[in-house]
Structure formats: C-alpha cells, structure tokens
Design a protein around this motif. Structure first.
Motif, PDB file in Angstrom:
ATOM      1  N   GLU A 190      34.963  43.320  51.519  1.00 36.63           N
ATOM      2  CA  GLU A 190      34.452  42.898  50.210  1.00 36.63           C
ATOM      3  C   GLU A 190      33.619  44.005  49.567  1.00 36.63           C
ATOM      4  O   GLU A 190      33.698  44.227  48.349  1.00 36.63           O
ATOM      5  N   GLY A 191      32.837  44.708  50.381  1.00 38.46           N
ATOM      6  CA  GLY A 191      32.037  45.826  49.851  1.00 38.46           C
ATOM      7  C   GLY A 191      32.912  46.920  49.266  1.00 38.46           C
ATOM      8  O   GLY A 191      32.602  47.489  48.218  1.00 38.46           O
ATOM      9  N   GLY A 192      34.035  47.213  49.948  1.00 39.55           N
ATOM     10  CA  GLY A 192      34.959  48.219  49.448  1.00 39.55           C
ATOM     11  C   GLY A 192      35.677  47.760  48.194  1.00 39.55           C
ATOM     12  O   GLY A 192      35.820  48.518  47.224  1.00 39.55           O
ATOM     13  N   ALA A 193      36.121  46.495  48.185  1.00 41.36           N
ATOM     14  CA  ALA A 193      36.836  45.956  47.019  1.00 41.36           C
ATOM     15  C   ALA A 193      35.954  45.984  45.771  1.00 41.36           C
ATOM     16  O   ALA A 193      36.421  46.276  44.663  1.00 41.36           O
ATOM     17  N   ALA A 194      34.677  45.698  45.950  1.00 39.96           N
ATOM     18  CA  ALA A 194      33.752  45.658  44.811  1.00 39.96           C
ATOM     19  C   ALA A 194      33.514  47.029  44.196  1.00 39.96           C
ATOM     20  O   ALA A 194      32.949  47.127  43.094  1.00 39.96           O
ATOM     21  N   LYS A 195      33.940  48.093  44.881  1.00 36.83           N
ATOM     22  CA  LYS A 195      33.820  49.448  44.332  1.00 36.83           C
ATOM     23  C   LYS A 195      34.897  49.722  43.280  1.00 36.83           C
ATOM     24  O   LYS A 195      34.809  50.698  42.531  1.00 36.83           O
ATOM     25  N   LEU A 196      35.921  48.892  43.248  1.00 36.21           N
ATOM     26  CA  LEU A 196      37.034  49.087  42.328  1.00 36.21           C
ATOM     27  C   LEU A 196      36.803  48.263  41.060  1.00 36.21           C
ATOM     28  O   LEU A 196      36.562  47.055  41.139  1.00 36.21           O
ATOM     29  N   PRO A 197      36.851  48.886  39.872  1.00 38.04           N
ATOM     30  CA  PRO A 197      36.470  48.200  38.630  1.00 38.04           C
ATOM     31  C   PRO A 197      37.186  46.865  38.397  1.00 38.04           C
ATOM     32  O   PRO A 197      36.551  45.878  38.008  1.00 38.04           O
ATOM     33  N   THR A 198      38.502  46.810  38.670  1.00 39.80           N
ATOM     34  CA  THR A 198      39.257  45.566  38.436  1.00 39.80           C
ATOM     35  C   THR A 198      38.689  44.415  39.258  1.00 39.80           C
ATOM     36  O   THR A 198      38.517  43.288  38.764  1.00 39.80           O
ATOM     37  N   LEU A 199      38.384  44.700  40.528  1.00 37.63           N
ATOM     38  CA  LEU A 199      37.886  43.657  41.422  1.00 37.63           C
ATOM     39  C   LEU A 199      36.394  43.400  41.222  1.00 37.63           C
ATOM     40  O   LEU A 199      35.918  42.291  41.458  1.00 37.63           O
ATOM     41  N   ALA A 200      35.677  44.417  40.780  1.00 35.66           N
ATOM     42  CA  ALA A 200      34.258  44.218  40.459  1.00 35.66           C
ATOM     43  C   ALA A 200      34.121  43.226  39.307  1.00 35.66           C
ATOM     44  O   ALA A 200      33.220  42.370  39.310  1.00 35.66           O
ATOM     45  N   LYS A 201      35.032  43.298  38.331  1.00 33.52           N
ATOM     46  CA  LYS A 201      35.021  42.345  37.210  1.00 33.52           C
ATOM     47  C   LYS A 201      35.334  40.933  37.705  1.00 33.52           C
ATOM     48  O   LYS A 201      34.719  39.962  37.275  1.00 33.52           O
ATOM     49  N   MET A 202      36.308  40.825  38.628  1.00 33.48           N
ATOM     50  CA  MET A 202      36.653  39.522  39.188  1.00 33.48           C
ATOM     51  C   MET A 202      35.448  38.924  39.921  1.00 33.48           C
ATOM     52  O   MET A 202      35.144  37.733  39.776  1.00 33.48           O
ATOM     53  N   LYS A 203      34.753  39.751  40.677  1.00 36.41           N
ATOM     54  CA  LYS A 203      33.582  39.279  41.435  1.00 36.41           C
ATOM     55  C   LYS A 203      32.495  38.758  40.497  1.00 36.41           C
ATOM     56  O   LYS A 203      31.869  37.720  40.749  1.00 36.41           O
ATOM     57  N   ALA A 204      32.268  39.500  39.416  1.00 34.31           N
ATOM     58  CA  ALA A 204      31.239  39.097  38.454  1.00 34.31           C
ATOM     59  C   ALA A 204      31.607  37.787  37.758  1.00 34.31           C
ATOM     60  O   ALA A 204      30.739  36.954  37.467  1.00 34.31           O
ATOM     61  N   ALA A 205      32.896  37.580  37.525  1.00 34.13           N
ATOM     62  CA  ALA A 205      33.353  36.382  36.807  1.00 34.13           C
ATOM     63  C   ALA A 205      33.481  35.163  37.709  1.00 34.13           C
ATOM     64  O   ALA A 205      33.167  34.040  37.311  1.00 34.13           O
ATOM     65  N   ASP A 206      33.944  35.381  38.959  1.00 32.64           N
ATOM     66  CA  ASP A 206      34.221  34.261  39.864  1.00 32.64           C
ATOM     67  C   ASP A 206      34.183  34.765  41.304  1.00 32.64           C
ATOM     68  O   ASP A 206      35.192  35.220  41.838  1.00 32.64           O
ATOM     69  N   GLU A 207      32.999  34.658  41.924  1.00 32.77           N
ATOM     70  CA  GLU A 207      32.838  35.240  43.257  1.00 32.77           C
ATOM     71  C   GLU A 207      33.701  34.545  44.303  1.00 32.77           C
ATOM     72  O   GLU A 207      34.216  35.186  45.231  1.00 32.77           O
ATOM     73  N   LYS A 208      33.884  33.234  44.175  1.00 31.67           N
ATOM     74  CA  LYS A 208      34.732  32.515  45.139  1.00 31.67           C
ATOM     75  C   LYS A 208      36.169  33.010  45.073  1.00 31.67           C
ATOM     76  O   LYS A 208      36.829  33.209  46.102  1.00 31.67           O
ATOM     77  N   LYS A 209      36.678  33.212  43.870  1.00 34.69           N
ATOM     78  CA  LYS A 209      38.032  33.727  43.700  1.00 34.69           C
ATOM     79  C   LYS A 209      38.133  35.142  44.273  1.00 34.69           C
ATOM     80  O   LYS A 209      39.113  35.490  44.937  1.00 34.69           O
ATOM     81  N   PHE A 210      37.105  35.948  44.021  1.00 32.86           N
ATOM     82  CA  PHE A 210      37.059  37.313  44.550  1.00 32.86           C
ATOM     83  C   PHE A 210      37.171  37.308  46.071  1.00 32.86           C
ATOM     84  O   PHE A 210      38.000  38.012  46.660  1.00 32.86           O
ATOM     85  N   LYS A 211      36.344  36.497  46.740  1.00 35.92           N
ATOM     86  CA  LYS A 211      36.357  36.439  48.204  1.00 35.92           C
ATOM     87  C   LYS A 211      37.709  35.960  48.724  1.00 35.92           C
ATOM     88  O   LYS A 211      38.251  36.513  49.688  1.00 35.92           O
ATOM     89  N   ALA A 212      38.251  34.918  48.097  1.00 38.67           N
ATOM     90  CA  ALA A 212      39.537  34.370  48.538  1.00 38.67           C
ATOM     91  C   ALA A 212      40.671  35.371  48.355  1.00 38.67           C
ATOM     92  O   ALA A 212      41.638  35.388  49.126  1.00 38.67           O
ATOM     93  N   THR A 213      40.530  36.240  47.372  1.00 35.65           N
ATOM     94  CA  THR A 213      41.566  37.221  47.074  1.00 35.65           C
ATOM     95  C   THR A 213      41.513  38.420  48.013  1.00 35.65           C
ATOM     96  O   THR A 213      42.541  38.862  48.532  1.00 35.65           O
ATOM     97  N   VAL A 214      40.320  38.945  48.239  1.00 36.08           N
ATOM     98  CA  VAL A 214      40.217  40.235  48.948  1.00 36.08           C
ATOM     99  C   VAL A 214      39.953  40.103  50.445  1.00 36.08           C
ATOM    100  O   VAL A 214      40.243  41.038  51.206  1.00 36.08           O
TER     101      VAL A 214
END
Length: 346
Positions: free
Chosen positions: A186-210
C-alpha cells in the motif's frame, strides 16, 4: 446443619474452581513468528534466574496468537500474545466479548521487514512503488490497472536486475504480512499519482484494489517459519524472501538485504524510521492472569528489563532494535503498573 453443609459445599466448589483456574504452572505466550525468537530467549533467561518452569512459546503468527489470546481467560488460553503489529479494533472487541477485559500493551522494540536474496544473487535497490508494481495481483501498466503482467524485475524498472519475479513471504495470518501490505504494497501504491488519488477519494476501495498479492506463482505464501524462507531463497536462484530483520541478522553470512529507496536495512536506519519498511513489536498481557499464572509478572519484568530489551541487551544481539531510552523506561513502568490499554481506533 443444612446451612453448614451448604457452606462447606460452596467452599469446596470454589476451591475446585480455583485449582482448575490455576492448573497451569507455567507462562504461555503465543503469536508472532518475528517476536518468537525474542520471547524464547527471554523465557530461557527467566527460567534460569527464577528456577521456575520454562514458559511455553508458540509461533502462530500475530493474528493466530491474538485470536487464541482473546478466546477467554484461564489456563486454556495464553497469558501473552506476541505481536508484530498493533492489536486491531476488531480483535480488541473480540477480547472484550470473551471476557478478556484488562489488556496491557507493551512495546518491546523495533523491527524492519527485509526483502532478501541469497548472498550470491544480484543486488536489488527497489523504489518503494516497485514492490507494489511487481508483486500485487492488480498493478498499473500504461496508467491502467491490469492483472499482473510482469514476469521479470527489469520489466518493472530498468534499474532492477533481469531476474524472474519470485518472492517467498509470510501468509495472511502473520503480523509480518500485515505490516508488509501496509508499508510495502500500500505504501508503494500510494507513491503513484493514479492510486494516490484513489486513496484520497476512497481508502477502502484503494486497499481492496492494491492489497491482494499476485496469485500466479510470483508471490508464494511460505508459512510462519521464517528460517524455512531463508533456506528456500538460498536454494532458489534470484528468489526473494520477505521476513523480519532479525532473521537477516542471524543469517548475514548466507543472505543479504535489498535496499529500499536507496536505504539498506540496518539497525540504525530502522530505529530512525529512515528505512521505509520499519515497524514496532509488542507483547499483550492478560492482566487477569497476573497472580494466577505463576511467574507471569516476573516474565514480563524480564522482557522489559535493561538486560533484555535495553540498549546492549541480549535481545539486541538477536536482532531486536531497542526503543529510545525514554520509551524503554516507560515500558518498564507499564510492566510494573499494568495499566489497561484503551480500545484501538481502527
């Protein structure tokens, strides 16, 4: 007369209940495979110093240990849960529901999660996001989320060796796995702008995705025995192993740790937080068992002693990274006062 007989019967029943409750004459700790070698060493020294029966230490993974710990009170359940991550809110609630009310949380030191290779293997210097890109089940390619397509590390990044992607790591029951997902994937995924936006918008979706690890053989759940992972990567060319720093320390003549963001896993880098995959280690103590399980208070006292977890203590020689002196003193105070922890926030 009947009242007297009734009173005698009640006393007898209470005596039997007390004997059943205190039937176990040794301390029992279960949980993290990372904390296991530290707890085992403390058990050895405690037994030598006190002459009491050696504690039973089980390596079940953090999740498995806490689940057993939270099963109830009495001799059928562990007195201590060893953990390589903080207790979760859901676990705390399970404890409360089962009558395990006063839990004491004691931090014993720091550890780092190491990505290691055989001593003769290539040198890896990962960017944090490359751990996610190469090992997650869904990854980014060309700006799009796709099923994991990468077969070799040089496809993930030109800075990486041309070696097949194969990593052996801890299973889902392990606290090391939880920390690996949180800090590495998750720490690595959050370094990528596309996934950082997903995390900011919906953290549960971010975790389930990455968070899910790849399932095509590039990642292998290798069980709770970290020493077995060390043996496997020695025999498997270019394979990676994911485990606690203490196992790198113990096997430094056989394996080497990869750099993450240019930082090697060293005791100093982990204690300072400079190494990206750093974490804290804990023991959770069942306060209701103090005074019931013989030697429990003494075992906890030994665990937080200067000789064990202090700077230069015998656990530092096993790879534990000590707390700063003020934190260490605070943990010694906790071991004495045994204050119940508050409910975790998540």
């Amino acid at each position: 007369m009947n009242k007297l007989l009734g009173a005698v019967a009640t006393i007898a029943l209470l005596a039997v209940a007390d004997q059943a409750h205190a039937a176990r004459d040794y301390v029992w700790a279960a949980g993290s495979s990372t904390v296991f070698p530290f707890s085992t060493r403390v058990a050895e020294n405690y037994s030598k110093k006190t002459g009491k029966k050696s504690p039973k230490i089980e390596s079940l993974g953090t999740g498995g240990g806490i689940k057993m710990f939270c099963g109830g009170t009495g001799e059928k359940f562990p007195d201590i849960a060893n953990a390589s991550r903080p207790m979760k809110k859901s676990e705390f609630q399970a404890c409360q529901k089962a009558g395990v009310k006063d839990i004491v949380e004691i931090k014993i030191g720091f550890d780092g999660i190491v990505v290691a290779t055989d001593k003769q293997g290539p040198d890896f210097n990962f960017k944090l996001e490359q751990l996610y890109l190469g090992l997650a089940d869904q990854t980014l390619r060309g700006g799009q989320l796709v099923k994991q397509p990468y077969k070799n590390w040089n496809e993930v990044g030109p800075n990486l060796p041309k070696a097949r992607i194969l990593a052996y790591g801890p299973p889902p029951t392990s606290g090391t796995r939880d920390a690996w997902i949180e800090l590495g994937i998750e720490g690595g995924a959050a370094k990528l702008p596309t996934l950082a936006k997903m995390k900011a918008a919906d953290e549960k979706k971010f975790k389930a995705t990455v968070s899910p690890m790849r399932t095509d053989g590039g990642w292998v759940d290798a069980g709770e025995n970290d020493n077995a992972i060390v043996g496997t990567i020695e025999k498997t060319p270019n394979a990676l192993g994911v485990f606690g720093y203490s196992f790198l320390e113990e096997n430094a003549s056989r394996i080497k740790g990869a750099s993450i963001n240019g930082v090697k896993p060293t005791a100093q880098a982990i204690a300072s937080g400079q190494y990206p995959l750093s974490r804290s280690l804990y023991i959770y103590v069942k306060k209701s068992q103090v005074g019931v399980t013989p030697g429990l208070k003494e075992f906890v006292t030994e665990f937080v002693s200067d000789a064990a977890t202090g700077r230069g203590g015998y656990l530092q020689g096993r790879g534990l990274i000590p707390l700063p002196p003020a934190q260490h003193q605070a943990m010694k105070g906790k071991a004495g006062a045994m204050p119940a922890m508050p409910a975790p926030k998540e």
